[in-house]
Design a protein around this motif. Structure first.
Motif, short mmCIF file in Angstrom:
data_model
loop_
_atom_site.label_atom_id
_atom_site.label_comp_id
_atom_site.label_asym_id
_atom_site.label_seq_id
_atom_site.Cartn_x
_atom_site.Cartn_y
_atom_site.Cartn_z
N SER A 193 -3.66 4.27 -4.18
CA SER A 193 -3.73 3.32 -3.07
C SER A 193 -4.62 2.14 -3.42
CB SER A 193 -4.26 4.02 -1.80
OG SER A 193 -5.57 4.49 -2.02
N GLY A 194 -4.33 1.00 -2.74
CA GLY A 194 -5.13 -0.19 -2.95
C GLY A 194 -4.27 -1.43 -3.07
N PRO A 195 -4.87 -2.56 -3.39
CA PRO A 195 -4.09 -3.79 -3.60
C PRO A 195 -3.25 -3.67 -4.86
CG PRO A 195 -6.38 -4.13 -4.24
CD PRO A 195 -6.32 -2.77 -3.60
N LEU A 198 -4.63 -0.30 -7.92
CA LEU A 198 -4.46 0.93 -7.15
C LEU A 198 -5.20 2.05 -7.85
CD1 LEU A 198 -1.41 -0.66 -6.97
CD2 LEU A 198 -1.10 1.20 -5.35
N PRO A 223 3.53 -4.91 0.59
CA PRO A 223 2.86 -3.72 1.11
C PRO A 223 3.88 -2.63 1.43
CG PRO A 223 2.10 -5.71 2.24
CD PRO A 223 3.29 -6.11 1.42
N SER A 253 4.87 1.95 0.67
CA SER A 253 4.72 3.15 -0.16
C SER A 253 5.89 3.26 -1.12
CB SER A 253 4.63 4.40 0.72
OG SER A 253 3.49 4.34 1.58
N HIS A 292 0.58 3.61 -2.60
CA HIS A 292 0.44 2.99 -1.29
C HIS A 292 -0.17 1.60 -1.49
CE1 HIS A 292 1.39 6.85 0.60
NE2 HIS A 292 0.49 7.41 -0.21
N VAL A 293 0.66 0.57 -1.42
CA VAL A 293 0.21 -0.80 -1.70
C VAL A 293 -0.28 -1.45 -0.40
CG1 VAL A 293 0.87 -3.07 -2.58
CG2 VAL A 293 1.83 -0.99 -3.61
N SER A 294 -1.49 -1.95 -0.42
CA SER A 294 -2.07 -2.57 0.76
C SER A 294 -1.75 -4.06 0.81
CB SER A 294 -3.59 -2.36 0.79
OG SER A 294 -4.19 -2.91 -0.36
N GLU A 295 -1.97 -4.65 2.00
CA GLU A 295 -1.70 -6.07 2.22
C GLU A 295 -2.81 -6.92 1.61
OE1 GLU A 295 -0.03 -7.98 6.12
OE2 GLU A 295 -2.21 -7.96 6.28
#
Length: 249
Positions: free
Chosen positions: A4-6, A10, A73, A75, A92-95
């Motif tokens: 997870s992360g930008p 990640l 953003p 998954s 899990h890609v964040s905005e």
């Protein structure tokens, strides 16, 4: 296995087991995915990873995965292979909101005109579309520092009365705000990775004082544009002319 992360960083952990007797080293992890691209916008096939396990040792080792910065953003399911083991994983890609301006500082030499146009380079370095409106406002402040304002206020107040001196100082402080800087441009939506030029019209108040230095900061998403306004001897002349014509009618 979860990452997870930008997009550019990640983080997650990879479980490893050395079932043999000899020490083993891992220097990369193979990736299988139909969706993910690497940082160079090419299909992601592997990423660097270093681990060393002695015989019979097991551990969860931190790992960092770098994707295309424009990855939207959401998954994304993929598989990783370490040695002979293949494991399911999810990214899990964040905005990421990352608007960039060039230049970040502009100067306006203001005379009798109240409208000035500058061209800016605007880039969306994030992973979400960024709509921009047609107008942005920001307060304009005189460049006088607080100490100078304090001394001017004290000199204008009645030195025999503390309340009079305090009131004079507060009045001078309030006068530091010289009006509102209005910026107008064509409304647009900037796509991730897009870079374009934009003409921005800056409208100044008509009552700025001549031979002064004013400052304003315009905020658009995470980007800040600093505006320095230097008025010439002709500043405010258009406003005075307009008032004079109105009084003569």
């Amino acid at each position: 296995m979860q990452f997870s992360g930008p997009p550019g960083s990640l983080t997650g952990t990879i479980p490893l087991v050395n079932s043999g007797a000899e020490k083993q080293k891992v220097r990369s992890v193979a990736v299988k995915s139909d969706q993910l691209l690497g940082a160079a916008r090419l299909p992601l096939q592997e990423f660097p990873f270093y681990a060393r396990l002695y015989g019979g040792e097991q551990a969860s080792i931190p790992a960092t995965l770098a994707l295309d910065p424009q990855t939207p953003p959401g998954s994304y399911d993929f598989e990783v292979t370490v040695g002979t083991r293949t494991l399911p994983a999810t990214a899990h890609v964040s905005e990421v909101v990352d608007l960039r301006l060039d230049p970040t500082e502009i100067t306006i030499l203001a005379g009798s005109a109240t409208s000035y146009t500058r061209t800016l380079v605007v880039e969306n370095a994030g992973n979400v579309p960024l709509p921009t409106g047609a107008q942005c406002d920001a307060p304009i402040f005189d460049s006088f520092d607080l100490v100078s304002t304090f001394l001017i206020g004290l000199n204008k107040g009645d030195r025999q009365s503390a309340s009079s001196m305090a009131k004079a100082f507060l009045n001078e402080w309030a006068d530091l705000k010289a009006g509102t800087l209005v910026s107008k441009r064509k409304p647009m939506t900037i796509a991730p990775g897009q870079k374009l030029t934009a003409d921005v019209e800056f409208q100044l108040p008509t009552d700025l004082k001549p031979l002064r230095h004013y400052r304003a900061s315009l905020q658009l998403y995470n980007a800040t544009l600093s505006v320095d306004i230097y008025t010439t001897a002709k500043a405010g002349s258009s406003a005075k002319t307009g008032k004079q014509e109105a009084s003569e009618q």
